[in-house]
Scaffold this active site. Sequence first.
Site, mmCIF file in Angstrom:
data_model
loop_
_atom_site.group_PDB
_atom_site.id
_atom_site.type_symbol
_atom_site.label_atom_id
_atom_site.label_comp_id
_atom_site.label_asym_id
_atom_site.label_seq_id
_atom_site.Cartn_x
_atom_site.Cartn_y
_atom_site.Cartn_z
ATOM 1 C CB ALA A 96 5.659 2.924 7.443
ATOM 2 C CB SER B 62 -0.831 0.350 0.785
ATOM 3 O OG SER B 62 -0.201 0.690 2.438
ATOM 4 C CB ILE B 63 -0.548 4.496 -0.871
ATOM 5 C CG1 ILE B 63 0.653 5.830 -0.788
ATOM 6 C CG2 ILE B 63 -1.379 4.745 0.136
ATOM 7 C CD1 ILE B 63 -0.284 6.857 -1.764
ATOM 8 C CE LYS B 64 -2.658 5.817 4.787
ATOM 9 N NZ LYS B 64 -2.571 6.816 6.095
ATOM 10 C CG ASP B 65 5.038 -0.381 2.282
ATOM 11 O OD1 ASP B 65 3.782 -0.796 3.330
ATOM 12 O OD2 ASP B 65 4.559 -0.707 1.257
#
Length: 325
Positions: free
Chosen positions: A50, A44-47
Amino acid sequence: MTFNSNLNLLKAIGRTPCVKLENISKLTGHEVWAKLEFMNPGGSIKDRIAMYMIEKAEREGKIKPGDTIIENSSGNTAMGLAIVCRQKGYKLKIVIRDTTSKEKIKMLEIMGVDVIKVNAALPPEHPDSYNNFAEKYAAENPGVFYIDQHNNLDNNEAHYMSTGPEIWQQMNGRIDYFVAGVGTGGTCTGAGRYLKEQDPGIAVIGVDPVGSIFYDYFKQKKLVKPSRYLIEGLGDEFLIKTAQLEMLDDMIQVTDKQAIEHTFLLVAQEGILSGGSSGANIYGVVTLAKKIRKPSVICTVICDSGYKYLSTVYNDDWLTANNLI
Ligand SMILES: Cc1ncc(COP(=O)(O)O)c(C=O)c1O
């Protein structure tokens, strides 16, 4: 063919493909492009956020390997954090709503994350609610660092520094509209701000689920009572710092049913198996496309993969039980 031989897992975050959605372009009469964020290592884009938020906290001396990190996440930030924590040697606790898809929870458990499930029905002001538990835990336990993606502007900065510049480069500066769902708002406003700095003519359009408070606040500065919705990753019950709605040009509201229908449209037209928030983005694109007369270039984001939602979005029993088909 040349390969990058100097790659470790963290360096493999970002630089995702941006592809033309050929059939959706034909269908809408506009050029529609999508950045394939499910191709990040954590799916996902959230890497991106993070890694950025942890490395920024390290640079500021707030954390060091061996420390414990806590965060509330619908699953994708959690998976990104799990990867970064494994690579760098942090312990990770994730607070998650008990309605989150079981695949996401299982994946986190496999990654060795301490998953703390909270009752999704608790009112937001309850001390043990999804919104309050992590902050309270960090305050009561010294040495535990609360990432706070909903109020940590390093989230927006991550997209300003990576997602935005990548889109600008990949689109060769040919972009009229950027459409993205607002969860924390990091993607939409961080990448959006970068794009507007390159070309102030680019309009940034947020997408918000019915039941979230952002849309009414954006349109009329009114705080409505939130209600339950099913699309994971978008909207909120509170105003949060990272949702910098003032920089958006417009917002489009989407129901669960519309988001699901457009998730299936993306499968049928393009062969892209995404999560429901990407379907919400496609609904935003299709709705916008109907409103604009001049043929335009629209870019959006495919936030994560459908593999994370086989028990929900791609499960007929779940869809039937929730009146979505
Ligand atoms: C699946 C999914 N889509 C979209 C978003 C929204 O992205 P942002 O938080 O950058 O607004 C999220 C955020 O959690 C998400 O998990």
